[in-house]
Design a protein around this motif. Sequence first.
Motif, short mmCIF file in Angstrom:
data_model
loop_
_atom_site.label_atom_id
_atom_site.label_comp_id
_atom_site.label_asym_id
_atom_site.label_seq_id
_atom_site.Cartn_x
_atom_site.Cartn_y
_atom_site.Cartn_z
N ALA A 66 0.84 -1.21 0.00
CA ALA A 66 0.00 0.00 0.00
C ALA A 66 0.86 1.25 0.00
CB ALA A 66 -0.93 -0.01 1.21
N ALA A 70 0.85 4.28 -2.81
CA ALA A 70 0.65 5.69 -2.44
C ALA A 70 1.83 6.54 -2.92
CB ALA A 70 0.49 5.81 -0.93
N TYR A 79 3.04 10.23 4.14
CA TYR A 79 1.87 9.54 3.59
C TYR A 79 1.07 8.91 4.73
CZ TYR A 79 4.55 9.89 -0.71
OH TYR A 79 5.27 10.35 -1.77
N LEU A 81 -1.71 6.05 5.37
CA LEU A 81 -2.40 4.91 4.79
C LEU A 81 -3.64 4.64 5.63
CD1 LEU A 81 0.71 2.66 4.14
CD2 LEU A 81 -0.39 4.26 2.56
N ASP A 85 -6.94 2.36 1.57
CA ASP A 85 -5.70 1.92 0.93
C ASP A 85 -5.51 0.42 0.99
OD1 ASP A 85 -4.51 4.50 0.10
OD2 ASP A 85 -4.54 4.89 2.27
#
Length: 86
Positions: A66, A70, A79, A81, A85
Amino acid sequence: MLNFPNQSRVFDSTRHAVRFWGHDSAMEWSFFVTEEALKRLQPNMARSEASLLLAFDANRPAIYAAAIKAYKRERRGSYELAVADF
């Protein structure tokens, strides 16, 4: 190419997420997996710091996949998640 040579992860109580780091050449990127996302990956998980870290460890391949998605979508400083996701 994004990789994860540093196996460290920490619980961030202000974000209710587990933080980990990815590297692309010399650059380091921060990633956060939300508590809700970890609960989706491991539904029977307790909501304690130790349980969240264990859930992260048990699901590293899915979390790293994931994170790579991303990272490929958009370059940012960090980022998050979330459930969507996974």
